[in-house]
Design an enzyme around this catalytic site. Structure first.
Site, PDB file in Angstrom:
ATOM      1  N   HIS A 139      12.872   9.725  -1.933  1.00 38.25           N
ATOM      2  CA  HIS A 139      13.279   8.238  -2.516  1.00 38.25           C
ATOM      3  C   HIS A 139      14.813   8.388  -2.923  1.00 38.25           C
ATOM      4  O   HIS A 139      15.524   7.386  -2.543  1.00 38.25           O
ATOM      5  CB  HIS A 139      12.467   8.002  -3.830  1.00 38.25           C
ATOM      6  CG  HIS A 139      11.428   7.045  -3.173  1.00 38.25           C
ATOM      7  ND1 HIS A 139      10.695   6.197  -4.142  1.00 38.25           N
ATOM      8  CD2 HIS A 139      10.350   7.459  -2.310  1.00 38.25           C
ATOM      9  CE1 HIS A 139       9.479   5.583  -3.453  1.00 38.25           C
ATOM     10  NE2 HIS A 139       9.242   6.687  -2.547  1.00 38.25           N
ATOM     11  N   SER A 169       4.049   1.974   2.656  1.00 37.92           N
ATOM     12  CA  SER A 169       3.954   0.638   3.306  1.00 37.92           C
ATOM     13  C   SER A 169       5.553   0.371   3.509  1.00 37.92           C
ATOM     14  O   SER A 169       5.770  -0.709   4.267  1.00 37.92           O
ATOM     15  CB  SER A 169       3.511  -0.468   2.447  1.00 37.92           C
ATOM     16  OG  SER A 169       3.870  -0.640   1.205  1.00 37.92           O
ATOM     17  N   GLY A 170       6.293   0.986   2.985  1.00 37.80           N
ATOM     18  CA  GLY A 170       7.904   0.759   3.032  1.00 37.80           C
ATOM     19  C   GLY A 170       8.306  -0.216   1.725  1.00 37.80           C
ATOM     20  O   GLY A 170       9.290  -0.959   2.000  1.00 37.80           O
ATOM     21  N   SER A 175       9.088   0.344  -1.352  1.00 37.69           N
ATOM     22  CA  SER A 175      10.133   0.822  -2.382  1.00 37.69           C
ATOM     23  C   SER A 175      11.582   0.466  -1.340  1.00 37.69           C
ATOM     24  O   SER A 175      12.506  -0.291  -1.874  1.00 37.69           O
ATOM     25  CB  SER A 175      10.215   2.452  -2.576  1.00 37.69           C
ATOM     26  OG  SER A 175       9.154   2.605  -3.323  1.00 37.69           O
ATOM     27  N   ARG A 224      17.151   8.447  -0.087  1.00 39.38           N
ATOM     28  CA  ARG A 224      17.199   7.340   0.804  1.00 39.38           C
ATOM     29  C   ARG A 224      18.021   6.069  -0.133  1.00 39.38           C
ATOM     30  O   ARG A 224      19.141   5.599   0.394  1.00 39.38           O
ATOM     31  CB  ARG A 224      16.102   6.756   0.778  1.00 39.38           C
ATOM     32  CG  ARG A 224      15.880   5.541   1.736  1.00 39.38           C
ATOM     33  CD  ARG A 224      14.835   4.991   2.016  1.00 39.38           C
ATOM     34  NE  ARG A 224      14.306   4.406   0.537  1.00 39.38           N
ATOM     35  CZ  ARG A 224      12.959   4.304   0.221  1.00 39.38           C
ATOM     36  NH1 ARG A 224      11.984   4.929   1.234  1.00 39.38           N
ATOM     37  NH2 ARG A 224      12.538   4.158  -1.042  1.00 39.38           N
ATOM     38  N   GLU A 231      14.582   7.425 -16.093  1.00 37.84           N
ATOM     39  CA  GLU A 231      12.962   7.693 -16.328  1.00 37.84           C
ATOM     40  C   GLU A 231      12.484   6.767 -17.640  1.00 37.84           C
ATOM     41  O   GLU A 231      12.857   6.896 -18.725  1.00 37.84           O
ATOM     42  CB  GLU A 231      12.797   9.046 -16.456  1.00 37.84           C
ATOM     43  CG  GLU A 231      13.054   9.783 -15.345  1.00 37.84           C
ATOM     44  CD  GLU A 231      12.718  11.309 -15.023  1.00 37.84           C
ATOM     45  OE1 GLU A 231      11.763  11.771 -16.085  1.00 37.84           O
ATOM     46  OE2 GLU A 231      13.058  11.893 -14.444  1.00 37.84           O
ATOM     47  N   GLY A 278       0.806  -1.213   0.086  1.00 39.67           N
ATOM     48  CA  GLY A 278       0.095   0.098   0.049  1.00 39.67           C
ATOM     49  C   GLY A 278       0.847   1.388   0.073  1.00 39.67           C
ATOM     50  O   GLY A 278       2.294   1.216  -0.038  1.00 39.67           O
TER      51      GLY A 278
END
Lengths: 179, 179, 179
Positions: B59, B22-23, B25, B62, B71, B19
Site C-alpha cells: 500500500h 476490490s481496489g 484503497s 503504491r 498509525e 470487499g
C-alpha cells in the site's frame, strides 16, 4: 438524453461478476443472444466429482443448441486467441475456476493474469467472461482461502480494467459497474 | 440535466466500502488526487506478522510521495480531530481493522462507534474512510466472527449515515450508494 | 425527465436483498411507512437460543406500535394468502431463515420456492420480502453450507423475478436492482 432509452452497443469484452447462484452465467449467455453466428462456450471446469458434474450438466442443458463447448482448464489465453475472430462470440465460464486450476498447477498467477489481459486486447470478436466475487465475507481462517481471494480480487480488477463493459449480477439482475 | 456530465463537488466525508482486494484503497486515494496540499494516510493496521507487513508495504509503495503516514490502531477519533483542518486531506484505511483492534482491546464498540461518528461531524477538512463489507457470505460457524460482522455492519451503517458520499467498489469500479 | 425527481409508485411485491447487519430490515420497514392501515410483520425466525432471542427483541423494539406480528417458520405461502387483501401491508423477515427452517424440516426446496412464487402472483395487498445475499464469500468448506447458499441463490433469483421492485441494501443505503 435519448440514449437512456437505447441499449448500448455490445462491448467487445464484457466481464460479468457475481456471487454463487446469482444468475451470472445465464446473464452472460443472454448477452450473446443477439449473435447471428455460432457461439463458443469455453469451460474452465473439469468434471472431477459428482457435484461438479451435475453443475456442468445443468449449465449445458440450459444453453441448448447453438453453442459449441471447449474445455480450457489452464490454457485460457491460447484458447481465446485460437477461437476469436471478427464476428465470433465466446463465453468464458468462469475465471475463478480457471484461477483455482492455475493455483493447483503451481502456476505464477500474476504472470498468467497479465497474459490473459494482454490477450484480451488482441481479440477481434466478442468475448464475455464470467467471474465470482468472493471477497465480501468474513476473512477466511484458512490461509489458502485467503490467498485465493486475494488472487481472485486482483484478477477481477485486471480484467475489469481491460473490459469495455462490467456488470455485477445479484438475484439474476444486473447492476452496471462500467457502462 | 447538465449536472450529469459534471463531477460532483468533493464531499467532506466519504465512505469507500468494498470487499477484499476490490481496489477500494486505490479508489479512496484517487478521490484525494485533486488536493493541492499534503495528504495524510491514517493507518489502523499494525505490522504484527509477515502477511500484514507485506500488505502495508505494498500500500505504501503504491501511494508514493505526497503522503505522510500516521498509525492509529485505536485512537482514531483523536487522530482525526488532531489532524483535520480546513484544506486538509485525510485517508483512514481501514475501519474494519480499527474495529478488530478495538475488539481485541476489549473496548465498548457501540460507544467507540458513536465517538467516531460525532467526531466526523466536527472535522473541517476532507476525510475519506475505507471499510470492508463482510456480511455477504454464509453465516460464520465461529461465534467471534459472527460478532465481528455484526459490529462491522453497524459501524458501516453509522459512518454511511454521517458521510456525504458513499461508494461501493467492486473489481476496482465504484457504484454510488450516496451521491 | 420529470419522473427522475418523483418517487416511483409503490410496487406490490418488493424484494429487499442485503448482507448481515446491512440495514435491510429497517429499509424494508420504511418502505411501508406510508401505509394508512395496520402493518403485519411475518417473522420466519423462531427464538430457539439467546442470540436469536436478542435479535428478535431488537427488531420488535425498533418497529414500535402500528405493527402486528405473526410467526411463519414454515407455512409462509399459507400465511401470505390468509393475510393479504387490497390495502394490506405485509413484511416477511426473512426468506433465508425460512429456507433454513425448510431444509431442517426436510422439505423439497424447489417445490416450496415454486409455491411461494405462485402465491406472490395472487396477493392483492403490498408485500415486502427481506432476504440475505450469502453467495459473495469464499466457497464454504462445509457441504451443508454450500447446499444452503445454492438454494438461497436460486430462491432469491425466483423471488426477484416475481417482484416488481428489487433493492440491494449495503450500509443502510439502497441500490436499485429492478426499478
Amino acid at each position: 438524453m435519448a440514449g437512456l432509452d437505447q441499449a448500448p452497443p455490445p462491448a467487445r469484452i464484457t466481464l460479468v461478476l457475481g456471487g454463487a447462484r446469482s444468475g451470472k452465467s445465464a446473464h452472460a449467455e443472454a448477452l450473446l443472444d443477439d449473435c447471428a453466428g455460432p457461439r463458443l462456450y469455453i469451460a474452465t471446469a473439469e468434471a472431477r466429482d459428482a457435484e461438479m458434474e451435475a453443475r456442468i450438466a445443468a449449465h449445458r442443458a440450459r444453453r441448448g443448441p447453438g453453442w459449441r463447448t471447449v474445455e480450457a482448464p489452464l490454457a485460457l489465453a491460447e484458447t481465446l486467441e485460437a477461437e476469436s475472430r471478427p464476428g465470433s462470440a465466446l463465453l468464458v465460464d468462469c475465471l475463478t475456476l480457471w484461477l483455482s486450476n492455475l493455483m493447483e498447477a503451481g502456476r505464477d498467477i500474476a504472470a498468467e493474469t497479465q497474459r490473459l489481459v494482454a490477450c484480451l486486447g488482441r481479440l477481434e470478436g466478442r468475448t464475455v467472461l464470467v467471474s465470482n466475487e468472493v471477497g465480501l465475507g468474513i476473512v477466511p481462517e484458512n490461509a489458502a482461502a485467503r490467498t485465493f481471494r486475494d488472487h481472485a480480487g486482483r484478477l477481477n480488477q485486471a480484467v475489469a480494467q481491460a473490459a469495455g463493459r462490467v456488470v455485477f449480477v445479484a438475484a439474476g439482475l444486473p447492476m452496471t459497474l462500467k457502462p
